[in-house]
Scaffold this motif. Structure first.
Motif, mmCIF file in Angstrom:
data_model
loop_
_atom_site.group_PDB
_atom_site.id
_atom_site.type_symbol
_atom_site.label_atom_id
_atom_site.label_comp_id
_atom_site.label_asym_id
_atom_site.label_seq_id
_atom_site.Cartn_x
_atom_site.Cartn_y
_atom_site.Cartn_z
ATOM 1 N N ASP A 123 2.461 7.169 2.509
ATOM 2 C CA ASP A 123 1.175 7.372 3.190
ATOM 3 C C ASP A 123 0.069 6.596 2.476
ATOM 4 O OD1 ASP A 123 2.732 9.200 4.541
ATOM 5 O OD2 ASP A 123 1.913 10.939 3.479
ATOM 6 N N GLN A 124 0.085 6.683 1.149
ATOM 7 C CA GLN A 124 -0.929 5.990 0.331
ATOM 8 C C GLN A 124 -0.849 4.478 0.554
ATOM 9 O OE1 GLN A 124 -3.227 7.507 -2.377
ATOM 10 N NE2 GLN A 124 -4.043 5.556 -1.634
ATOM 11 N N ALA A 125 0.361 3.944 0.506
ATOM 12 C CA ALA A 125 0.542 2.497 0.711
ATOM 13 C C ALA A 125 0.082 2.093 2.113
ATOM 14 C CB ALA A 125 2.006 2.121 0.499
ATOM 15 N N ALA A 126 0.388 2.939 3.089
ATOM 16 C CA ALA A 126 -0.022 2.647 4.471
ATOM 17 C C ALA A 126 -1.536 2.592 4.573
ATOM 18 C CB ALA A 126 0.544 3.709 5.417
ATOM 19 N N SER A 127 -2.216 3.514 3.894
ATOM 20 C CA SER A 127 -3.682 3.511 3.948
ATOM 21 C C SER A 127 -4.241 2.254 3.274
ATOM 22 C CB SER A 127 -4.251 4.791 3.341
ATOM 23 O OG SER A 127 -4.251 4.711 1.937
ATOM 24 N N THR A 152 5.659 2.646 13.346
ATOM 25 C CA THR A 152 4.353 3.305 13.492
ATOM 26 C C THR A 152 4.408 4.681 14.147
ATOM 27 O OG1 THR A 152 3.991 2.049 15.510
ATOM 28 C CG2 THR A 152 3.034 1.153 13.494
ATOM 29 N N HIS A 153 5.510 5.024 14.807
ATOM 30 C CA HIS A 153 5.582 6.360 15.437
ATOM 31 C C HIS A 153 5.878 7.462 14.427
ATOM 32 C CE1 HIS A 153 10.132 6.753 15.702
ATOM 33 N NE2 HIS A 153 9.972 5.515 15.317
ATOM 34 N N PHE A 154 6.256 7.102 13.197
ATOM 35 C CA PHE A 154 6.487 8.105 12.147
ATOM 36 C C PHE A 154 5.172 8.841 11.858
ATOM 37 C CE2 PHE A 154 10.476 6.847 9.499
ATOM 38 C CZ PHE A 154 11.160 6.478 10.640
ATOM 39 N N ALA A 155 5.295 10.067 11.406
ATOM 40 C CA ALA A 155 4.110 10.886 11.090
ATOM 41 C C ALA A 155 3.260 10.263 9.986
ATOM 42 C CB ALA A 155 4.545 12.287 10.689
ATOM 43 N N GLU A 202 -4.213 8.225 7.460
ATOM 44 C CA GLU A 202 -5.641 8.292 7.791
ATOM 45 C C GLU A 202 -6.408 9.224 6.856
ATOM 46 O OE1 GLU A 202 -5.658 9.325 11.937
ATOM 47 O OE2 GLU A 202 -4.711 7.421 12.490
ATOM 48 N N ALA A 203 -5.693 10.209 6.311
ATOM 49 C CA ALA A 203 -6.318 11.154 5.381
ATOM 50 C C ALA A 203 -6.803 10.454 4.108
ATOM 51 C CB ALA A 203 -5.341 12.261 5.035
ATOM 52 N N TYR A 204 -6.214 9.286 3.810
ATOM 53 C CA TYR A 204 -6.592 8.568 2.580
ATOM 54 C C TYR A 204 -7.704 7.548 2.818
ATOM 55 C CZ TYR A 204 -2.378 10.466 0.390
ATOM 56 O OH TYR A 204 -1.425 11.298 -0.122
ATOM 57 N N LEU A 205 -8.099 7.383 4.068
ATOM 58 C CA LEU A 205 -9.082 6.332 4.365
ATOM 59 C C LEU A 205 -10.504 6.777 3.998
ATOM 60 C CD1 LEU A 205 -7.753 5.045 7.794
ATOM 61 C CD2 LEU A 205 -7.511 3.963 5.565
#
Ligand code: MN
Length: 275
Positions: free
Chosen positions: A242-246, A263-266, A272-275
């Protein structure tokens, strides 16, 4: 309620009144206590009309397996390999077995050996862009796997023709009926002598070889994508993903995920929580 260890094994008593005797001679121990022994049934293997015959594992056969399906980043890779009977023991010596039980570095080394031995194989990389497009068009992962397994099997069969394998073994990822249904939806038909079994790589050296080839390709693609995005992309789908994605979204915008992630993965939402 109670647990003990004896020379014969272990005894565990439960509140329900059930007492479990386990270990190397549970019968001997249970008799001592005058228990009426109810032997647990041997685990039933799930068999169906596509279960492979035992003889397949020691014969020339094709095996197929995939990698990257549970990873947010990186493509889905599917491979099939043909192992002729006379090369089974050589591959075993090389340490060809389930790629899940091998370290990444070791997997890469063994993959090179498999290729050097001239094992015929076919590999398809379903890159993220195309994966996401198919997913948005209603394709499930099960359908993608089905079509790709079918394709790599067809390619290897062509490569070895006119040689005929004793059979084709797919590491089972769905009910055979789903596999058939997905093929039908794309007007394809299952090849002859296709078998399915779960954990196929533990029985079949061809599936194990395919799993190593698919995994190696996935690892290479991950290295490439990390380089391209400038972000070290973690495997799997846990928190650090998640962090890397952000980080990618911050750097290149949300569309950037479409070229390196499923991209359909949760994880997309969680990033978005890290943005
Ligand atoms: Mn598998």
């Amino acid at each position: 309620m109670f647990a003990a260890r004896t020379d014969n094994g272990s005894i565990t008593a439960y509140k329900t009144g059930k007492v479990l005797f386990q270990g190397h001679s549970p019968d001997v121990e249970a008799k001592k206590w005058g228990a009426t022994v109810q032997k647990s049934k041997p685990k039933k293997e799930i068999t169906h009309e596509y279960s492979p015959p035992e003889s397949l594992f020691t014969s020339s056969h094709i095996g197929s397996d995939e990698a990257g399906t549970g990873d947010f980043f990186g493509p889905m890779t599917v491979a099939a390999a043909y192992v002729p009977e006379e090369k089974i023991s050589k591959l075993k010596e090389l340490g060809v077995r389930d790629s899940k039980n091998l370290k990444d570095d070791k997997i890469k080394v063994i993959a090179k050996e498999i290729i050097r031995l001239g094992i015929p194989y076919s590999l398809i990389v379903l890159h993220n862009k195309k994966y996401n497009r198919l997913q948005q068009n209603g394709w499930t992962q099960g359908k993608m796997k089905t079509i790709l397994h079918h394709q790599v099997i067809a390619k290897v069969s062509e490569k070895i023709a006119p040689e005929q394998p004793a059979g084709i073994l797919i590491d089972q990822f769905s009910e055979p009926s789903s596999y058939l249904r997905h093929l039908k939806s794309e007007t394809k038909e299952i090849q002859k002598n296709v078998y399915f079994i779960t954990k196929a790589e533990s029985y079949s050296i061809a599936v194990a070889a395919a799993s190593i080839i698919a995994r190696t390709s996935f690892l290479h693609q991950m290295d490439k994508l990390s380089e391209q995005t400038g972000v070290l992309l973690p495997k799997g789908a846990a928190k650090k993903v998640d962090q890397a994605a952000s980080n990618i979204i911050k750097k290149d915008g949300p569309e950037a995920l479409g070229t390196c992630a499923k991209t359909h993965f949760a994880n997309t939402k969680k990033a978005e929580a890290y943005l």
